[in-house]
Scaffold this motif. Structure first.
Motif, PDB file in Angstrom:
ATOM      1  N   ALA A  12       0.770  -1.053   0.039  1.00 14.05           N
ATOM      2  CA  ALA A  12      -0.013   0.006   0.079  1.00 14.05           C
ATOM      3  C   ALA A  12       1.171   1.213  -0.013  1.00 14.05           C
ATOM      4  N   ASP A  13       0.347   2.256  -0.796  1.00 14.70           N
ATOM      5  CA  ASP A  13       1.050   3.534  -0.861  1.00 14.70           C
ATOM      6  C   ASP A  13      -0.033   4.473  -0.912  1.00 14.70           C
ATOM      7  N   SER A  14      -0.685   4.833   0.339  1.00 15.64           N
ATOM      8  CA  SER A  14      -1.665   5.750   0.306  1.00 15.64           C
ATOM      9  C   SER A  14      -1.344   7.179  -0.161  1.00 15.64           C
ATOM     10  N   ALA A  15       0.034   7.404   0.108  1.00 15.40           N
ATOM     11  CA  ALA A  15       0.505   8.974  -0.409  1.00 15.40           C
ATOM     12  C   ALA A  15       0.422   8.929  -2.072  1.00 15.40           C
ATOM     13  N   GLY A  57      -1.477   7.351  -3.785  1.00 11.68           N
ATOM     14  CA  GLY A  57      -2.786   7.319  -4.270  1.00 11.68           C
ATOM     15  C   GLY A  57      -3.482   8.557  -3.852  1.00 11.68           C
ATOM     16  N   GLN A  58      -3.107   9.429  -2.911  1.00 13.93           N
ATOM     17  CA  GLN A  58      -3.688  10.732  -2.642  1.00 13.93           C
ATOM     18  C   GLN A  58      -3.203  11.458  -3.908  1.00 13.93           C
ATOM     19  N   ALA A  59      -1.881  11.539  -4.196  1.00 16.33           N
ATOM     20  CA  ALA A  59      -1.362  12.480  -5.352  1.00 16.33           C
ATOM     21  C   ALA A  59      -2.095  12.100  -6.524  1.00 16.33           C
ATOM     22  N   VAL A  60      -2.491  10.902  -7.010  1.00 17.17           N
ATOM     23  CA  VAL A  60      -2.997  10.416  -8.120  1.00 17.17           C
ATOM     24  C   VAL A  60      -4.359  11.241  -8.230  1.00 17.17           C
ATOM     25  N   LYS A  61      -5.167  11.212  -6.978  1.00 17.12           N
ATOM     26  CA  LYS A  61      -6.581  11.421  -6.621  1.00 17.12           C
ATOM     27  C   LYS A  61      -6.595  13.055  -6.864  1.00 17.12           C
ATOM     28  N   ALA A  62      -5.473  13.800  -6.336  1.00 13.19           N
ATOM     29  CA  ALA A  62      -5.701  15.278  -6.461  1.00 13.19           C
ATOM     30  C   ALA A  62      -5.177  15.595  -7.838  1.00 13.19           C
ATOM     31  N   ASP A  94     -16.458  11.014  -6.723  1.00 11.46           N
ATOM     32  CA  ASP A  94     -15.185  10.524  -6.141  1.00 11.46           C
ATOM     33  C   ASP A  94     -14.476   9.554  -6.679  1.00 11.46           C
ATOM     34  N   PRO A  95     -13.827   9.378  -7.743  1.00 10.79           N
ATOM     35  CA  PRO A  95     -13.148   8.464  -8.419  1.00 10.79           C
ATOM     36  C   PRO A  95     -12.186   7.655  -7.433  1.00 10.79           C
ATOM     37  N   LEU A  96     -12.279   6.417  -7.616  1.00  8.78           N
ATOM     38  CA  LEU A  96     -11.501   5.536  -6.827  1.00  8.78           C
ATOM     39  C   LEU A  96      -9.929   5.570  -7.430  1.00  8.78           C
ATOM     40  N   ALA A  97      -8.942   5.704  -7.163  1.00  9.59           N
ATOM     41  CA  ALA A  97      -7.400   5.784  -7.369  1.00  9.59           C
ATOM     42  C   ALA A  97      -7.101   4.364  -7.738  1.00  9.59           C
ATOM     43  N   VAL A  98      -6.821   3.715  -8.817  1.00  9.41           N
ATOM     44  CA  VAL A  98      -6.430   2.433  -9.138  1.00  9.41           C
ATOM     45  C   VAL A  98      -4.784   2.202  -9.247  1.00  9.41           C
ATOM     46  N   ALA A  99      -4.405   1.298  -8.503  1.00  2.00           N
ATOM     47  CA  ALA A  99      -3.147   1.117  -8.385  1.00  2.00           C
ATOM     48  C   ALA A  99      -2.394  -0.010  -9.707  1.00  2.00           C
ATOM     49  N   GLY A 100      -3.682  -0.915  -9.750  1.00  5.62           N
ATOM     50  CA  GLY A 100      -3.200  -2.135 -10.750  1.00  5.62           C
ATOM     51  C   GLY A 100      -4.216  -3.168 -11.063  1.00  5.62           C
ATOM     52  N   ALA A 101      -4.162  -4.008 -11.576  1.00  2.00           N
ATOM     53  CA  ALA A 101      -4.981  -4.951 -12.020  1.00  2.00           C
ATOM     54  C   ALA A 101      -4.515  -6.312 -12.542  1.00  2.00           C
ATOM     55  N   GLU A 102      -5.064  -7.337 -12.406  1.00  2.00           N
ATOM     56  CA  GLU A 102      -4.741  -8.517 -12.885  1.00  2.00           C
ATOM     57  C   GLU A 102      -5.846  -9.590 -12.937  1.00  2.00           C
ATOM     58  N   GLY A 103      -5.933 -10.192 -14.046  1.00  2.00           N
ATOM     59  CA  GLY A 103      -6.877 -11.297 -13.995  1.00  2.00           C
ATOM     60  C   GLY A 103      -8.666 -10.645 -13.747  1.00  2.00           C
ATOM     61  N   SER A 104      -8.939 -11.384 -12.783  1.00  2.00           N
ATOM     62  CA  SER A 104     -10.466 -10.548 -12.402  1.00  2.00           C
ATOM     63  C   SER A 104     -10.591  -9.559 -11.302  1.00  2.00           C
ATOM     64  N   TYR A 105      -9.351  -9.288 -10.989  1.00  2.00           N
ATOM     65  CA  TYR A 105      -9.321  -8.146  -9.857  1.00  2.00           C
ATOM     66  C   TYR A 105      -8.498  -6.770 -10.365  1.00  2.00           C
ATOM     67  N   PHE A 106      -8.735  -5.898  -9.399  1.00  2.00           N
ATOM     68  CA  PHE A 106      -8.153  -4.646  -9.585  1.00  2.00           C
ATOM     69  C   PHE A 106      -7.951  -4.220  -8.102  1.00  2.00           C
ATOM     70  N   TYR A 124     -10.509  -5.716  -5.418  1.00  7.74           N
ATOM     71  CA  TYR A 124     -11.727  -5.914  -5.886  1.00  7.74           C
ATOM     72  C   TYR A 124     -11.936  -6.771  -6.747  1.00  7.74           C
ATOM     73  N   LEU A 125     -12.958  -7.616  -6.719  1.00  9.24           N
ATOM     74  CA  LEU A 125     -13.358  -8.437  -7.569  1.00  9.24           C
ATOM     75  C   LEU A 125     -14.180  -7.997  -8.812  1.00  9.24           C
TER      76      LEU A 125
END
Length: 452
Positions: free
Chosen positions: A6-9, A11-16, A33-45, A53-54
């Protein structure tokens, strides 16, 4: 599957930056209030806080092959190293091979492929072809439909997103398609619904003037507007009506195509061949924007010596086409279309019907492959929708509450109007599908609380 630390900082920068500069589609900008997405693979992000999230939405019902499939990623990388871009007028390997692979899978003689950047442009060019081929201007589409957001595509669309942009002089005429659960034709069964819906369409054509109608366009399986499966005989009936009046029959397979219904194209379920077939989304799961029109021999011949007055700078973009080639080949090699069919028949279909036995808020379960909808109701007897048509704000609270509860439990939902759509990737495993159904089972109690 490994989720980065996790890298909340970050994520906050992406969101800002997003909130400062990105203008989002279909949204009141100050209310999202868009979710800041860090990555994805297969059926998940996952997000920057490590929440996974499935993806039961396949994003916008387009990641049919799942997120970050390594064969498709590699194909894009290899094509970028070889040839990033070239104008549409040249013949290049990735474009030619993508067209060949699509044409191999389309029904009938739809052997010419015009590439676009997405589904809306595909529908724009399909109706342009139909109008030029017939010399007529009117195009008929259903009220329960979505065909894209560009000028003609949004006019074709039946759902409320059309209202703000409609000019009223587009030459588009809407009619009612079949929907047995909420019939407009007072039908008592699917056979009556089919017969009466076809009679209605023919009457609309008669009153509009058959000689003025260029095309009828249908989503083979209506997508965002309800995942409506056509009754047996309906598509064949529309084909016969179009043939009788010299009308071009267009099937929009933007959402339903490339495995979503458990066949390469949804039209394969009913053995119907249109004159034009539009596609996008699942052709390469949106890894690079791509769409297109598959064209019959007769319509292609119209433009053999007459220039087609349409084109796009990025038509058949090499990176997009390379990703389509890899996607189609991988889907064939790994049995992904067959997996979608299997999951629908053995997990999602039976599982959703079991939920309906336990939850009075489920009025109807319908779907094919990995393309399902729960029609949610306040009252099963009257079939009153859980929320009103095009509800917003407080009126939409029951559906908003359901969606929020899913996200809190790690399931990313697709909800529209009074419906919950179950649309995971075609690669979804039995275990993943069952995990999603378990979350649904839990949260549907919230919808049940609003029933009578």
């Amino acid at each position: 599957m490994s989720i980065p630390t996790a890298d909340s900082a970050a994520g906050q920068a992406v969101k800002a930056a997003d909130r400062a500069h990105v203008f989002h589609s279909w949204s009141a900008q100050a209310l999202i209030d868009p979710l800041a997405v860090a990555g994805a693979e297969g059926s998940y992000f996952w997000d920057y806080d490590g929440n996974r999230y499935l993806d039961f939405s396949s994003q916008l019902v387009n990641t049919n092959i799942g997120h970050q499939h390594p064969k498709v990623v590699a194909a894009i990388q290899e094509q970028a190293a070889k040839l990033c871009t070239i104008a549409p007028g040249f013949a290049v390997e990735s474009r030619s091979e993508a067209a060949r692979l699509v044409a191999e899978r389309t029904p009938g003689d739809l052997d010419k492929i015009f590439f676009t950047n997405g589904g809306a442009e595909a529908n724009e060019n399909a109706i342009r072809m139909a109008r030029l081929h017939t010399g007529r201007q009117k195009v008929l589409s259903t009220y329960r439909s979505y065909h894209g957001a560009t000028a003609n595509a949004i006019a074709l669309t039946g759902d409320p997103r059309r209202w703000a942009s409609e000019t009223g002089v587009s030459g588009i005429v809407h009619f009612w398609g079949p929907y047995a659960y909420r019939t407009n034709f007072h039908a008592e069964n699917e056979a009556q619904e089919c017969e009466r819906a076809l009679a209605h369409l023919e009457q609309v054509i008669a009153f509009e003037g058959p000689g003025t109608v260029a095309a009828v366009i249908l989503e083979t399986v209506v997508g965002t507007a309800g995942i409506l499966i056509p009754p047996p005989g309906y598509l064949a009936g529309v084909r016969e009506i179009c043939d009788r009046y010299g009308i071009v029959f267009i099937l929009d397979e933007v959402m339903a195509g490339f495995g979503r219904t458990g066949e390469w194209f949804a039209a394969d379920h009913w053995g119907v061949t249109p004159d034009l077939l539009t596609f996008a989304k699942g052709v390469n799961s949106g890894y690079v924007p791509l769409g297109g029109v598959a064209i019959s021999a007769e319509i292609a011949a119209t433009f053999a010596e007459r220039p087609f007055p349409g084109g796009l700078t990025y038509s058949g973009h090499p990176l997009a086409c390379a990703s389509a080639v890899a996607t189609i080949n991988t889907m064939a090699e790994e049995g992904i279309v067959e997996n979608a069919k299997h999951i629908g028949e053995t997990v999602l279909g039976p599982g959703l019907r079991e939920l309906a036995e336990r939850h009075p808020s489920i009025g109807e379960v319908r779907g094919l492959g990995v393309f399902w909808a729960l029609d949610l109701v306040k009252d099963r007897a009257t079939r009153e929708p859980l929320v009103p048509y095009n509800a917003a704000g407080a009126a939409n609270a029951p559906i908003a509450e359901l969606a929020a509860a899913c996200k809190q439990r790690g399931l990313w939902p697709f909800v529209n109007m009074n419906r919950f759509h179950v649309v995971p990737p075609c690669t979804v495993t039995e275990e993943e599908a069952k995990a999603g159904l378990a979350v649904l089972d839990e949260v549907l109690s919230l919808a049940d609380a609003h029933t009578v």
